[in-house]
Design a protein around this motif. Structure first.
Motif, PDB file in Angstrom:
ATOM      1  N   UNK A  61       0.827  -1.067  -0.165  1.00 24.70           N
ATOM      2  CA  UNK A  61      -0.040  -0.001  -0.252  1.00 24.70           C
ATOM      3  C   UNK A  61       0.951   1.251  -0.001  1.00 24.70           C
ATOM      4  N   UNK A  62       1.182   1.799  -1.101  1.00 23.55           N
ATOM      5  CA  UNK A  62       1.953   3.135  -1.229  1.00 23.55           C
ATOM      6  C   UNK A  62       1.113   4.352  -1.292  1.00 23.55           C
ATOM      7  N   UNK A  63       1.246   5.410  -0.591  1.00 23.78           N
ATOM      8  CA  UNK A  63       0.339   6.561  -0.392  1.00 23.78           C
ATOM      9  C   UNK A  63       1.154   7.655  -1.295  1.00 23.78           C
ATOM     10  N   UNK A  64       0.368   8.201  -2.138  1.00 22.18           N
ATOM     11  CA  UNK A  64       0.819   8.945  -3.117  1.00 22.18           C
ATOM     12  C   UNK A  64       0.148  10.623  -2.588  1.00 22.18           C
ATOM     13  N   UNK A  65       0.948  11.280  -2.153  1.00 22.56           N
ATOM     14  CA  UNK A  65       0.430  12.683  -1.618  1.00 22.56           C
ATOM     15  C   UNK A  65       1.148  13.980  -2.245  1.00 22.56           C
ATOM     16  N   UNK A  66       0.732  15.119  -2.104  1.00 22.73           N
ATOM     17  CA  UNK A  66       1.480  16.389  -2.313  1.00 22.73           C
ATOM     18  C   UNK A  66       2.953  16.337  -2.136  1.00 22.73           C
ATOM     19  N   UNK A  67       3.801  16.563  -2.902  1.00 20.94           N
ATOM     20  CA  UNK A  67       5.217  16.474  -2.554  1.00 20.94           C
ATOM     21  C   UNK A  67       5.723  17.202  -1.475  1.00 20.94           C
ATOM     22  N   UNK A  68       5.103  18.284  -1.072  1.00 20.30           N
ATOM     23  CA  UNK A  68       5.764  19.425  -0.361  1.00 20.30           C
ATOM     24  C   UNK A  68       5.206  19.438   0.953  1.00 20.30           C
ATOM     25  N   UNK A  69       4.248  18.399   1.393  1.00 20.10           N
ATOM     26  CA  UNK A  69       3.643  18.475   2.779  1.00 20.10           C
ATOM     27  C   UNK A  69       4.022  16.796   3.290  1.00 20.10           C
ATOM     28  N   UNK A  70       4.017  16.797   4.716  1.00 19.17           N
ATOM     29  CA  UNK A  70       4.451  15.635   5.360  1.00 19.17           C
ATOM     30  C   UNK A  70       3.156  14.538   5.308  1.00 19.17           C
ATOM     31  N   UNK A  71       3.416  13.293   5.249  1.00 15.41           N
ATOM     32  CA  UNK A  71       2.373  12.396   4.950  1.00 15.41           C
ATOM     33  C   UNK A  71       1.088  12.283   5.865  1.00 15.41           C
ATOM     34  N   UNK A  72       1.701  12.682   7.280  1.00 16.88           N
ATOM     35  CA  UNK A  72       0.442  12.846   8.334  1.00 16.88           C
ATOM     36  C   UNK A  72      -0.610  14.133   8.091  1.00 16.88           C
ATOM     37  N   UNK A  73       0.011  15.037   7.350  1.00 15.29           N
ATOM     38  CA  UNK A  73      -0.797  15.879   6.869  1.00 15.29           C
ATOM     39  C   UNK A  73      -1.935  15.844   5.790  1.00 15.29           C
ATOM     40  N   UNK A  74      -1.630  14.711   5.331  1.00 15.89           N
ATOM     41  CA  UNK A  74      -2.954  14.303   4.145  1.00 15.89           C
ATOM     42  C   UNK A  74      -3.305  12.885   4.209  1.00 15.89           C
ATOM     43  N   UNK A  88      -7.644  21.517  -2.992  1.00 13.84           N
ATOM     44  CA  UNK A  88      -7.679  22.178  -4.327  1.00 13.84           C
ATOM     45  C   UNK A  88      -6.197  22.936  -4.508  1.00 13.84           C
ATOM     46  N   UNK A  89      -5.768  23.405  -3.535  1.00 18.15           N
ATOM     47  CA  UNK A  89      -4.580  24.272  -3.807  1.00 18.15           C
ATOM     48  C   UNK A  89      -3.241  23.620  -3.845  1.00 18.15           C
ATOM     49  N   UNK A  90      -3.232  22.226  -3.511  1.00 16.61           N
ATOM     50  CA  UNK A  90      -2.107  21.440  -3.142  1.00 16.61           C
ATOM     51  C   UNK A  90      -1.495  21.004  -4.305  1.00 16.61           C
ATOM     52  N   UNK A  91      -0.187  20.994  -4.130  1.00 14.62           N
ATOM     53  CA  UNK A  91       0.715  20.541  -5.305  1.00 14.62           C
ATOM     54  C   UNK A  91       0.482  19.156  -5.779  1.00 14.62           C
ATOM     55  N   UNK A  92       0.962  18.538  -6.865  1.00 16.30           N
ATOM     56  CA  UNK A  92       1.154  17.361  -7.400  1.00 16.30           C
ATOM     57  C   UNK A  92       2.021  16.544  -6.579  1.00 16.30           C
ATOM     58  N   UNK A  93       2.036  15.297  -6.963  1.00 13.87           N
ATOM     59  CA  UNK A  93       2.849  14.282  -6.371  1.00 13.87           C
ATOM     60  C   UNK A  93       4.312  14.221  -6.543  1.00 13.87           C
ATOM     61  N   UNK A  94       4.823  15.045  -7.543  1.00 18.40           N
ATOM     62  CA  UNK A  94       6.119  15.385  -7.694  1.00 18.40           C
ATOM     63  C   UNK A  94       6.161  16.610  -8.542  1.00 18.40           C
ATOM     64  N   UNK A  97       5.219  16.061 -11.997  1.00 21.98           N
ATOM     65  CA  UNK A  97       3.852  15.573 -12.501  1.00 21.98           C
ATOM     66  C   UNK A  97       2.956  16.478 -12.753  1.00 21.98           C
ATOM     67  N   UNK A  98       2.268  16.288 -14.018  1.00 24.70           N
ATOM     68  CA  UNK A  98       1.263  17.343 -14.423  1.00 24.70           C
ATOM     69  C   UNK A  98      -0.027  17.068 -13.906  1.00 24.70           C
ATOM     70  N   UNK A  99      -0.357  15.877 -13.027  1.00 23.16           N
ATOM     71  CA  UNK A  99      -1.677  15.865 -12.527  1.00 23.16           C
ATOM     72  C   UNK A  99      -2.143  16.734 -11.523  1.00 23.16           C
ATOM     73  N   UNK A 100      -3.376  16.695 -11.170  1.00 24.18           N
ATOM     74  CA  UNK A 100      -3.771  17.583 -10.206  1.00 24.18           C
ATOM     75  C   UNK A 100      -3.577  16.993  -8.654  1.00 24.18           C
ATOM     76  N   UNK A 101      -4.153  17.744  -7.678  1.00 22.78           N
ATOM     77  CA  UNK A 101      -3.676  17.413  -6.151  1.00 22.78           C
ATOM     78  C   UNK A 101      -4.391  16.073  -5.983  1.00 22.78           C
TER      79      UNK A 101
END
Length: 271
Positions: A61-74, A88-94, A97-101
């Motif tokens: 189980x690999x969690x993908x989250x906004x690259x600039x926030x710690x995992x516990x924040x999401x 909605x204002x979060x960054x993509x996973x890298x 990466x062109x995808x949305x938050x």
């Protein structure tokens, strides 16, 4: 007792009341139905009947989250429930990466053939909209074979308003089963054990399941998007076994119809 002389009436067995006969008939037919049901795996169990559960250690189980926030924040995993949220204002996973938050859990179990099934219990809080909550990644000419979006409480096939998978998905736990038959190139979706959608596959030779929240920038995503998941499982099965399971389901429906007719005829006879 002399020949030809009937037995006293009080010694003859009394005919059972019609209602009692009907109750006994229904009891027998129900017992037979339950036995057959257990043997062929009817009801919701039919969805996984003949499938083999795949071992899913936590490392898959690999969690993908906004690259600039710690995992516990999401993301949090408490008492068996995986809670994922994103803004909605979060960054993509890298950064590349062109995808949305998004905050999604990728099941790192890649498949290219066979019949595979995702099962899990999901919960979408009221207010979450414009977000994908489950997907089958991988296709020939697209990024995904399936995406289930949430729009104003409706679970839809991508952003197609004409293909509503569930019309009232907010604030309740629902059971989701998604079956991907790679060779037959189709995907079937069940909600709470009920068939809701069958669509063609999209080709490709590498697939995996994802769940969580993935904001759709062009489809009115809410500021906060969240989903929760528990008891997530993956199954696979041989195509021949899958067909035999469908055959057993058909046999159960035929048997059930016959028992209804028999019960009706018997009731008419004793009424």
């Amino acid at each position: 007792m002399a020949r030809g002389v009937g037995a006293p009436s009080f010694l003859l067995p009394a005919s059972p009341p019609p209602l009692l006969v009907l109750q006994l008939l229904l009891l027998v037919s129900t017992s037979c139905a339950l036995s057959l049901c257990s043997a062929c795996g009817c009801g919701e169990d039919l969805l996984t009947n003949g499938f083999t559960a795949v071992d899913l250690p936590e490392v898959l189980f690999k969690v993908q989250k906004p690259y600039d926030v710690p995992l516990p924040d999401r993301y949090e995993f408490v008492d068996g429930v995986r809670r994922m949220w994103v803004y909605a204002t979060d960054m993509p996973i890298t950064t590349a990466h062109p995808g949305g938050p998004r905050t999604e859990t990728k099941i790192q179990l890649i498949y290219s053939s066979g019949v595979w099934q995702f099962e899990g219990y999901g919960y979408i809080p009221r207010g979450t909209t414009g977000a994908s909550v489950m997907q089958i990644f991988g296709a020939a000419e697209h990024a995904t074979t399936l995406m289930l979006h949430v729009y104003d409480g409706r679970l839809t096939y991508y952003h197609d308003d004409s293909r509503v998978v569930d019309a009232s998905i907010y604030d309740r736990w629902f059971k989701l089963n998604v079956i991907h038959d790679v060779a037959a190139s189709n995907v079937t979706v069940f909600v709470d054990g009920q068939h809701r959608l069958t669509v063609p596959g999209r080709g490709g030779d590498s697939h995996y399941f994802k769940f969580g929240v993935y904001g759709q920038r062009n489809n009115g995503m809410s500021y906060l998007m969240e989903s929760r998941w528990r008891d997530v499982k993956v199954f696979n099965r041989d195509v021949k076994v899958f067909k035999s399971g469908e055959a057993r389901a058909k046999e159960w429906r035929v048997y059930n119809f016959i028992m209804i007719i028999v019960t009706y005829i018997m009731f008419k006879q004793i009424a």
